[in-house]
Design a protein around this motif. Structure first.
Motif: not given
Length: 302
Positions: A31-38, A58-62, A95-99
């Motif tokens: 499915g499509a990406e959502g929030e938070p963290n894609r 979950f993924r960071p931006p980019g 979220s901590l790891l994505v950051a």
């Protein structure tokens, strides 16, 4: 003795099945990406060729390539509770790891929730529990998902992190003999199995067998382990967890054991909650500051 043909044929069949399943779209994003963290639902392979593991990525931006972190969830020997398990997400931990630059996969292993299928990591009872079997089965499930994600264009080939919670942490310990160029570090929260034996806190099924298996997992270990446990963990107390860590170290493993202050009413679930992850954040950052491979020829190129 097992013949080479008898060994290679199943491996070849599994390889062909995985290739066909991937080509037919059985694996990958659902499915499509959502929030938070894609956040995005995925299906990933499992050691059972009939079962695809449901997962959240979950993924960071980019576009990456990103280092990969796989979070291995806790489990239960209760078949009804396993079947009703919701999709593990560990969103605060993710979220901590994505950051910190990781793409984070949280797969639900066979025998649990929507993934279904056979429970491959059964410890086979309480009094005569086979913890080496259960840990290695969990490790294979983690490794299968990790290997698949490493084939994605946005994931680096090197520097993966495995984070395990409870039974997931027990399986992560069995991965300590992985290639350190591929898996650079392991973090476990209250690693173990057989806690709350027969429903009683601070009781463990066959604790001697758990200690012995921890020593087995350390044979040939090359990946450093950071071991975290809360002072009020009633599944695997700090004193018992230290015995496990000492056995792992005595078997040849490299482990940094840390006891965190008591958290909430039950420290065993710290890794699952937002406040618990905040509580453990400084120890997690310390663990993440271990050897981290720089981008190199081993990394996935965009």
């Amino acid at each position: 003795m097992l013949s080479l043909k008898a060994f290679l044929v199943p491996v070849l069949l599994m390889t062909l099945w995985l290739a066909n399943a991937a080509a037919e779209g059985a694996f990958g994003p659902q499915g499509a990406e959502g929030e938070p963290n894609r956040a995005q639902a995925w299906l990933v392979p499992s050691p059972d060729p009939k079962v695809a593991s449901h997962a959240v990525l979950f993924r960071p931006p980019g576009d990456g390539p990103f280092r990969l972190a796989v979070i291995a969830h806790a489990s239960t020997e209760n078949v009804l509770l396993r079947g009703q398990m919701p999709q593990p997400q560990y969103r605060p931990l993710a979220s901590l790891l994505v950051a910190r630059g990781f793409a984070v996969l949280v797969p639900e292993r066979p025998g649990h929730g929507a993934t279904g299928g056979q429970y491959l990591e059964d410890q086979r009872g309480c009094d005569e529990a086979d913890y080496a079997h259960s840990g290695r089965a969990t490790a294979e499930e983690i490794s299968t998902a990790l290997t698949y994600l490493r084939g994605q264009p946005f994931i680096r080939h090197d520097g993966a992190l495995v984070v395990g919670h409870s039974a997931g942490g027990w399986g992560a310990l069995a991965l300590a003999n992985a290639d350190p160029a591929e898996v650079s570090s392991i973090i476990v929260f209250a690693a173990g199995r057989g806690g709350h034996a027969n429903g009683f806190p601070n009781q463990i099924c066959a604790p001697h067998a758990l200690v012995a298996a921890a020593g087995e997992f350390a044979h040939g270990a090359r990946v450093p382990v950071s071991w975290l446990v809360a002072a009020n963990d009633s599944y695997f107390s700090p004193d018992f967890s230290r015995k496990l860590a000492d056995a792992f170290r005595a078997g040849g493993g490299k482990v940094d054991f840390r006891v965190l202050p008591a958290y909430d009413g039950e420290g065993h679930w710290m890794a699952e909650t937002e406040n618990g992850v905040k509580f453990a954040a400084s120890e997690l950052d310390r663990a993440l500051k271990g050897p981290s491979p720089p981008p190199s020829a081993r990394a996935r190129k965009p």
